[in-house]
Design a protein around this motif. Sequence first.
Motif, PDB file in Angstrom:
ATOM      1  N   UNK A 105      48.377  41.706  41.388  1.00 42.94           N
ATOM      2  CA  UNK A 105      48.425  42.763  43.047  1.00 42.94           C
ATOM      3  C   UNK A 105      46.442  42.985  43.168  1.00 42.94           C
ATOM      4  N   UNK A 106      45.931  42.791  44.542  1.00 40.17           N
ATOM      5  CA  UNK A 106      44.113  42.773  44.392  1.00 40.17           C
ATOM      6  C   UNK A 106      44.203  44.143  45.801  1.00 40.17           C
ATOM      7  N   UNK A 107      43.725  45.487  45.514  1.00 37.45           N
ATOM      8  CA  UNK A 107      43.350  45.996  46.588  1.00 37.45           C
ATOM      9  C   UNK A 107      41.837  46.333  46.988  1.00 37.45           C
ATOM     10  N   UNK A 108      41.695  45.580  48.191  1.00 37.46           N
ATOM     11  CA  UNK A 108      40.426  46.055  48.647  1.00 37.46           C
ATOM     12  C   UNK A 108      39.298  45.276  48.552  1.00 37.46           C
ATOM     13  N   UNK A 109      40.850  43.883  48.993  1.00 33.42           N
ATOM     14  CA  UNK A 109      39.287  42.933  48.502  1.00 33.42           C
ATOM     15  C   UNK A 109      39.651  41.861  50.865  1.00 33.42           C
ATOM     16  N   UNK A 110      38.254  42.216  50.384  1.00 34.60           N
ATOM     17  CA  UNK A 110      38.002  41.735  51.836  1.00 34.60           C
ATOM     18  C   UNK A 110      38.946  42.851  52.986  1.00 34.60           C
ATOM     19  N   UNK A 111      38.733  43.969  53.045  1.00 38.08           N
ATOM     20  CA  UNK A 111      39.316  45.003  53.378  1.00 38.08           C
ATOM     21  C   UNK A 111      40.832  45.033  53.484  1.00 38.08           C
TER      22      UNK A 111
END
Length: 208
Positions: A105-111
């Motif tokens: 899970x990745x949050x805040x990558x390229x908005x």
Amino acid sequence: MDQLENCKQDLTELETFLEQSKRPYVRSVLELSIENLKKKITSLSPKIEEKKEEKKTTVFYKQISNYSYAQDSTTMTIYVRLTGIGKIPRDNIKVEYTTNSVLLIITGYKESNHKLFLSNLAKSILTNSTFKVRNNRVELILKKDGTDHWDSLKAKKSTFTPPKVEKEEDPMGGLMNMMKKMYEEGDDQTKRMIAESWQKSREEQMKK
């Protein structure tokens, strides 16, 4: 009928079959299913209460579909290419492992938020598997539970077909139908035990 009530009724029926069952292997399958069902009932019970108090918040994730992988004797490494991923805070990248799945899970990558979930892996892995973040990719390092070579990343679908049981010919038809349902809905361990039980039963019938 809600899911919790349905699970409780299944549990009652399984416990009845367990009392009637004589064969050790069948009993072990039933006992395993009863244990799993009790855990499921426990997990469902508090969630019903929590839903009344919690405000609904919806988080949207973009599914990651492009990745590659390579292996050696001890690890299977999944490469997820994401340009500039090394610049975001490490706390924004979470990885969770079970013995047969991995969740990134990745949050805040390229908005945006991104997710990769791979279940039903070809073979078991260790839950202390790790990951690394490079400038332009994330490497999910799956530690193999053994040194076997993986023919693929995910397990192939089973070709096993549960035998048909005629109710008029089999006095234990109710038990067999329940075991078929357990096979269709159970986890990998339950399916494996039921398949072995049917195979042993078939071999014993052939010897008679």
